[in-house]
Write an enzyme that holds these catalytic residues in place. Structure first.
Site, PDB file in Angstrom:
ATOM      1  N   TRP A 102       6.387   6.318   2.072  1.00 30.35           N
ATOM      2  CA  TRP A 102       5.482   5.659   3.022  1.00 30.35           C
ATOM      3  C   TRP A 102       4.841   6.659   3.970  1.00 30.35           C
ATOM      4  CZ3 TRP A 102       3.798   1.426   1.251  1.00 30.35           C
ATOM      5  CH2 TRP A 102       4.632   0.530   0.559  1.00 30.35           C
ATOM      6  N   ASP A 172       5.700   4.534  12.210  1.00 30.64           N
ATOM      7  CA  ASP A 172       5.745   3.409  11.271  1.00 30.64           C
ATOM      8  C   ASP A 172       7.188   2.905  11.292  1.00 30.64           C
ATOM      9  OD1 ASP A 172       5.917   1.664   9.156  1.00 30.64           O
ATOM     10  OD2 ASP A 172       5.140   3.052   7.638  1.00 30.64           O
ATOM     11  N   LYS A 196       9.995  -7.147   6.661  1.00 33.99           N
ATOM     12  CA  LYS A 196      11.338  -6.615   6.452  1.00 33.99           C
ATOM     13  C   LYS A 196      12.298  -7.130   7.509  1.00 33.99           C
ATOM     14  CE  LYS A 196       9.205  -3.374   3.697  1.00 33.99           C
ATOM     15  NZ  LYS A 196       8.011  -2.542   3.726  1.00 33.99           N
TER      16      LYS A 196
HETATM   17  C1  LIG Z   1       7.009  -1.820   3.334  1.00 37.09           C
HETATM   18  C2  LIG Z   1       6.569  -0.643   4.111  1.00 37.09           C
HETATM   19  C3  LIG Z   1       5.208  -0.330   4.267  1.00 37.09           C
HETATM   20  C4  LIG Z   1       4.101  -1.129   3.594  1.00 37.09           C
HETATM   21  O1  LIG Z   1       3.922  -2.310   4.241  1.00 37.09           O
HETATM   22  P1  LIG Z   1       2.752  -3.329   3.812  1.00 37.09           P
HETATM   23  O2  LIG Z   1       2.902  -4.381   4.865  1.00 37.09           O
HETATM   24  O3  LIG Z   1       3.056  -3.793   2.433  1.00 37.09           O
HETATM   25  O4  LIG Z   1       1.468  -2.613   3.895  1.00 37.09           O
HETATM   26  C5  LIG Z   1       4.881   0.755   5.043  1.00 37.09           C
HETATM   27  N1  LIG Z   1       5.826   1.497   5.644  1.00 37.09           N
HETATM   28  C6  LIG Z   1       7.136   1.241   5.502  1.00 37.09           C
HETATM   29  C7  LIG Z   1       8.132   2.096   6.194  1.00 37.09           C
HETATM   30  C8  LIG Z   1       7.552   0.164   4.743  1.00 37.09           C
HETATM   31  O5  LIG Z   1       8.864  -0.096   4.609  1.00 37.09           O
END
Ligand SMILES: *Cc1c(COP(=O)(O)O)cnc(C)c1O
Length: 361
Positions: A102, A172, A196
């Protein structure tokens, strides 16, 4: 049918009491005679949800006064582009720390719009760990240093956030927001897709320091502009109202269960159970992450062979534990144990791991 233990990485398990609460007011939301998802977002009922969710994010995380909380769409992936577009001017650049897939995607997307510098990377070690602070080489005057707080795929997590002097961090936090306390003031901006640890898919939380809302370029799409969303209290266009409503219920649930202090304790307890089982298996189970970088949210581990890994996932599913197959880039198994995974779920997995080893060891 009984509910299963859902170890999926995302969308992920939700607290049962939250689902039941949503169910109980699905047809008639607090006397409106309709569902939240049928209601206009320009009503006092929806505004109450929107502002309560914002207030709860601030309260639970201890967000300082000089920050705004926004509820946006497009997932964390949209933020990969929005962050550089909003925060980096033509003569500037930003630094990225690569700790997994990511973080790599965030950097790749940003590099379409701005100059990026890799301040640190553990790619050569297959992302088994988080870099030490002395390995982070910040360039001269970046607009921010971007990091991914928890690496969902590789199962590593920043145990604490580095002090890099004057420069703001951008984080993030899609897979560990609200799992523990941290000092928000180290960050200029934090973003997290909800699916999540916060609720259903469809909404992304952005926490942004107010000074960063000044001077945003006007030639980027309105829907990507933080200043426009802030000015409109996340109601610039139709928001993902049902998702925000669900996030609000999850935040209430967190608050009613002792806030982040208690959440952190529950998360550590669950993770320790599983990591101890790995560590005490005489090498039968092997963790992907190095010990000092282990994630409390996503536990990645291997078995002696791929056949056994397949068998493990199949038999776990038969026993009501789903979503344990690891991401293809790491292989093996992954147990995602976010806030809403119960202690019973972690205990069931640990029991299964022990029995599986004794039968197939
Ligand atoms: C799942 C995830 C993403 C992607 O998220 P989307 O909402 O599908 O764009 C980005 N960064 C991390 C750390 C993730 O776990």
């Amino acid at each position: 049918m009984e509910r299963i233990f859902n170890f999926n990485a995302g969308p992920a398990t939700m607290p049962l009491v939250v689902l039941e609460e949503a169910q109980s007011e699905l047809l008639n939301f607090r006397g409106t005679g309709m569902s939240v998802m049928e209601n206009s977002h320009r009503t006092k009922e929806y505004e109450a949800i929107n502002s309560e969710a914002e207030a709860l994010v601030k309260e639970l995380l201890g967000v300082p006064e000089n920050y705004r909380v926004l509820f946006l769409q497009g997932g964390a992936s949209t933020q990969f582009a929005a962050v550089p577009m909003n925060l980096v001017s033509a003569d500037s650049h930003a630094d990225y720390i690569l700790t997994g897939a990511w973080a790599e995607k965030a950097q790749k997307e940003a590099s379409k719009f701005i100059k990026t510098n890799i301040a640190a990377s553990t790619k050569e070690e297959n992302y088994t760990r988080i870099p030490r602070t002395d390995e982070i080489k910040v360039s001269k005057g970046p607009a921010y240093v971007h990091l991914c707080s928890n690496n969902t795929i590789f199962g590593t997590q920043w145990q604490s956030f580095p002090d890099l002097g004057d420069v703001s961090l951008v984080g993030d936090m899609s897979s560990d927001i609200m799992s523990r306390r941290f000092d928000v003031s180290k960050f200029g901006l934090i973003y997290a897709g909800a699916q999540k640890n916060l609720g259903p898919a469809g909404v992304t939380v952005v926490i942004i320091r107010k000074d960063l809302l000044e001077g945003i370029p006007t030639n980027i799409p309105s829907m990507l502009r933080y200043d426009i969303h802030a000015k409109n209290d996340s109601l610039y266009n139709t928001p993902p109202s049902f998702s925000v409503y669900m996030v609000n219920l999850v935040l209430r649930w967190l608050k009613n269960n002792g806030g982040l202090v208690a959440a952190e304790k529950r998360n550590a307890e669950k993770a320790v159970l599983i990591y101890n089982t790995i560590d005490n298996s005489q090498g039968y189970y092997r963790g992907h992450a190095l010990k000092d970088s282990r994630s409390l949210m996503n536990i990645t581990f291997r078995l002696p062979s791929e056949d056994l890994e397949k068998k493990f996932a199949v038999e776990a599913t038969q026993q009501g534990m789903i979503g344990l197959k690891g991401h293809r880039s790491v292989g093996g198994l992954r147990a995602s144990i976010y806030n809403a995974m119960s202690l019973e779920g972690a205990l069931a997995l640990v029991d299964f791991m022990k029995v599986f080893q004794s039968k197939n060891g």
